[in-house]
Design a protein around this motif. Structure first.
Motif, mmCIF file in Angstrom:
data_model
loop_
_atom_site.group_PDB
_atom_site.id
_atom_site.type_symbol
_atom_site.label_atom_id
_atom_site.label_comp_id
_atom_site.label_asym_id
_atom_site.label_seq_id
_atom_site.Cartn_x
_atom_site.Cartn_y
_atom_site.Cartn_z
ATOM 1 N N SER A 37 0.832 -1.195 0.000
ATOM 2 C CA SER A 37 0.000 0.000 0.000
ATOM 3 C C SER A 37 0.872 1.253 0.000
ATOM 4 C CB SER A 37 -0.915 0.007 1.228
ATOM 5 O OG SER A 37 -0.146 0.174 2.412
ATOM 6 N N SER A 38 0.326 2.336 -0.519
ATOM 7 C CA SER A 38 1.065 3.603 -0.511
ATOM 8 C C SER A 38 1.360 4.043 0.914
ATOM 9 C CB SER A 38 0.257 4.681 -1.235
ATOM 10 O OG SER A 38 -1.028 4.842 -0.634
ATOM 11 N N ARG A 39 0.487 3.699 1.825
ATOM 12 C CA ARG A 39 0.714 4.039 3.227
ATOM 13 C C ARG A 39 1.942 3.326 3.772
ATOM 14 N NH1 ARG A 39 -3.619 3.045 8.201
ATOM 15 N NH2 ARG A 39 -2.285 3.879 9.881
ATOM 16 N N ALA A 40 2.075 2.034 3.442
ATOM 17 C CA ALA A 40 3.233 1.268 3.917
ATOM 18 C C ALA A 40 4.530 1.823 3.333
ATOM 19 C CB ALA A 40 3.069 -0.203 3.559
ATOM 20 N N ARG A 41 4.504 2.203 2.058
ATOM 21 C CA ARG A 41 5.705 2.753 1.433
ATOM 22 C C ARG A 41 6.074 4.098 2.054
ATOM 23 N NH1 ARG A 41 2.896 1.003 -3.239
ATOM 24 N NH2 ARG A 41 2.554 3.159 -3.933
ATOM 25 N N ARG A 42 5.070 4.934 2.304
ATOM 26 C CA ARG A 42 5.335 6.227 2.941
ATOM 27 C C ARG A 42 5.888 6.031 4.345
ATOM 28 N NH1 ARG A 42 0.214 7.631 0.885
ATOM 29 N NH2 ARG A 42 -0.647 7.460 3.003
ATOM 30 N N ARG A 75 7.747 3.584 5.491
ATOM 31 C CA ARG A 75 9.164 3.211 5.460
ATOM 32 C C ARG A 75 10.047 4.420 5.130
ATOM 33 N NH1 ARG A 75 6.998 -1.536 3.126
ATOM 34 N NH2 ARG A 75 7.566 -0.946 0.987
ATOM 35 N N ARG A 76 9.589 5.285 4.247
ATOM 36 C CA ARG A 76 10.360 6.498 3.941
ATOM 37 C C ARG A 76 10.435 7.410 5.159
ATOM 38 N NH1 ARG A 76 7.549 5.967 -1.102
ATOM 39 N NH2 ARG A 76 5.972 7.502 -0.440
ATOM 40 N N ARG A 77 9.342 7.491 5.905
ATOM 41 C CA ARG A 77 9.327 8.310 7.119
ATOM 42 C C ARG A 77 10.299 7.760 8.151
ATOM 43 N NH1 ARG A 77 6.816 7.514 11.739
ATOM 44 N NH2 ARG A 77 5.567 5.819 10.839
ATOM 45 N N LEU A 78 10.317 6.434 8.322
ATOM 46 C CA LEU A 78 11.248 5.817 9.270
ATOM 47 C C LEU A 78 12.693 6.106 8.875
ATOM 48 C CD1 LEU A 78 9.536 2.331 9.771
ATOM 49 C CD2 LEU A 78 9.681 4.174 11.455
ATOM 50 N N ALA A 79 12.979 6.034 7.580
ATOM 51 C CA ALA A 79 14.340 6.300 7.114
ATOM 52 C C ALA A 79 14.741 7.744 7.397
ATOM 53 C CB ALA A 79 14.446 5.998 5.625
ATOM 54 N N ARG A 80 13.835 8.700 7.148
ATOM 55 C CA ARG A 80 14.160 10.106 7.401
ATOM 56 C C ARG A 80 14.433 10.349 8.883
ATOM 57 N NH1 ARG A 80 9.842 10.978 3.749
ATOM 58 N NH2 ARG A 80 8.454 11.440 5.508
ATOM 59 N N ARG A 81 13.617 9.764 9.749
ATOM 60 C CA ARG A 81 13.801 9.959 11.191
ATOM 61 C C ARG A 81 15.122 9.350 11.663
ATOM 62 N NH1 ARG A 81 7.916 8.908 14.149
ATOM 63 N NH2 ARG A 81 6.866 10.746 13.268
ATOM 64 N N LEU A 82 15.463 8.208 11.105
ATOM 65 C CA LEU A 82 16.722 7.581 11.511
ATOM 66 C C LEU A 82 17.914 8.391 11.014
ATOM 67 C CD1 LEU A 82 17.658 5.068 13.077
ATOM 68 C CD2 LEU A 82 17.873 3.879 10.892
ATOM 69 N N GLU A 83 17.793 8.960 9.834
ATOM 70 C CA GLU A 83 18.876 9.774 9.287
ATOM 71 C C GLU A 83 19.126 11.025 10.120
ATOM 72 O OE1 GLU A 83 17.496 10.368 5.341
ATOM 73 O OE2 GLU A 83 18.601 8.637 4.521
ATOM 74 N N GLU A 84 18.108 11.483 10.840
ATOM 75 C CA GLU A 84 18.283 12.642 11.706
ATOM 76 C C GLU A 84 19.261 12.368 12.846
ATOM 77 O OE1 GLU A 84 14.382 13.599 13.011
ATOM 78 O OE2 GLU A 84 13.704 14.356 11.055
ATOM 79 N N LYS A 85 19.427 11.079 13.204
ATOM 80 C CA LYS A 85 20.356 10.704 14.263
ATOM 81 C C LYS A 85 21.781 10.536 13.754
ATOM 82 C CE LYS A 85 16.788 8.210 16.854
ATOM 83 N NZ LYS A 85 16.407 6.926 17.521
#
Length: 411
Positions: free
Chosen positions: A206-211, A213-223
């Motif tokens: 689903s588009s929700r699931a893909r979004r 995972r992208r959100r998780l990646a952005r948050r992790l990159e902030e660290k």
């Protein structure tokens, strides 16, 4: 003839008073097949070339745990300390036609708590069990002869053959042989061959699931920077695999759970050797996700004829809410297409998080076949009645209370 190898050319014979005595007669439905029991390590080692040749001819991608090399590593770790494993021995059944090895039942027997159990060689590390057999016209009859031979000539109270897939060579034998089902599960998997690349494959989510995972990646990159590591053998792979086992054990401890397999040092050393691939290599893939230089998640997998099976997935507790396991799996799926893998197998049990990824599954059954009164009572009372109820009761206990009870038991 070596005492560790007892040959037979029959299926339909009465159980012998002395199981070590050879018996010869015509094999019903499997003519000219010589069956033998291998219980000696040297006799097992001597099978290497023939075992590998049989696997090349008849092995399937689901037989990742039935390769000679995997079994050899298991034997080197789990049978090495004879004092600690005095009750454990090889019970491999082989079948030959005109001198050629055409069948292997890779079994081992162990005596614990007064009951001798026979199970798949590789337990508790191996996750799928099956016998290898050449695609002969009478292959099923040959397998039935092998099973009957094991029941008559392996000194055991019960055959406990776990995690037999519905597409295994032996899947259709047990019900007719009077075996009972101790457990049913499903093994979820992803068919990578159904898409030309990861981008096409990802469209099924689903588009929700893909979004997400992208959100998780952005948050992790902030660290800090994210780094993916994927190793095919080597010292570093062995070290990472051992770390993955420790991290998984810590995760279970945090939830008040315990795994006898993961708490066994032999498991850690076996995974380290398998991953390093220094001797008799087994195709093993060790991957990790690093966040700001620190390893956050691990995956240890094995490959066989286009199939990858994920054996260990683990993440550090500090990253529990960061979705590092999801991000690592996504990256590994991308690599799966690069490496031309056809199947990404998450194996049993069919946990909800696996079903979020997989749209296919295969039934997996644990079969139990008593061969003595003691084995019958063990199968009926413990495996059939007490064990499932104890497991259900444990799952019903709230996680904080499980953690307290585990800590008290360990004190």
């Amino acid at each position: 003839m070596d005492a560790a190898v007892r040959s037979l050319t029959s299926l339909d014979i009465p159980r012998a008073d002395k199981p070590d005595t050879p018996h010869l007669t015509s094999a019903a439905g499997a003519a000219d097949v010589e069956l033998a029991l291998i219980s000696d390590r040297k006799a097992f080692d001597a099978l290497e070339d023939e075992w590998n040749a049989l696997f090349e001819r008849a092995g399937k991608s689901i037989h990742v745990f039935q390769t000679f090399n995997f079994c050899w590593h298991w034997a080197s770790h789990y049978l090495a300390d004879t004092s600690a494993n005095a009750g454990t021995k090889l019970s491999i059944v082989t079948g030959r036609r005109n001198g050629r090895l055409i069948m292997i039942w890779p079994l081992v027997s162990e005596r614990t708590h007064g009951v001798t159990q026979t199970f798949w060689l590789g337990e508790p590390v191996a996750q799928y069990g099956d016998a290898l057999v050449d695609p002969e016209p009478d292959a099923e009859a040959i397998l039935r002869a092998g099973l009957a031979f094991a029941r008559r000539h392996v000194a055991s109270d019960v055959l406990r053959l776990r995690r037999v897939r519905a597409d295994a060579n032996v899947a259709g034998l047990f019900a007719d042989a009077g075996a009972s089902i101790a457990d049913r599960q499903i093994a979820p998997y992803m068919d990578l061959s159904s898409a030309k690349d990861f981008a096409a494959f990802e469209e099924r989510f689903s588009s929700r699931a893909r979004r997400n995972r992208r959100r998780l990646a952005r948050r992790l990159e902030e660290k800090g920077p994210i780094e993916f590591v994927r190793l095919h053998g080597g010292v570093n792979a062995g070290d990472l695999a051992a770390d993955a086992i420790a991290v998984k054990a810590e995760w279970l401890k945090d939830r008040g759970l315990v795994s006898n397999a993961l708490s066994d040092q032999r498991t850690t050393s076996l995974f380290a050797d398998l991953a390093a691939g220094r001797e008799k290599p087994v195709p093993c893939v060790v991957s990790a996700l690093k966040s700001n230089g620190e390893i956050a998640a691990y995956e240890v997998s094995f490959t066989c004829k286009g199939r990858l099976v994920i054996h260990v997935m683990a993440f550090k507790l500090d990253f529990e809410k960061a979705g590092v396991g999801v991000l690592l799996l996504e990256q590994n799926l991308k690599q799966g297409f690069v490496e031309n893998l056809a199947t990404y197998d998450m194996m049993a049990p069919g946990d909800p998080y696996k079903l979020d990824w997989c749209d296919k599954s295969e039934a997996v059954v644990d079969w139990v076949m008593p061969t003595s009164l003691r084995g019958f009572l063990y199968a009926r009372v413990y495996l059939g009645f007490l064990r499932p109820r104890l497991k259900s009761a444990l799952k019903a206990i709230p996680q904080p209370l499980r953690r307290i009870l585990r800590n008290v038991a360990a004190a």
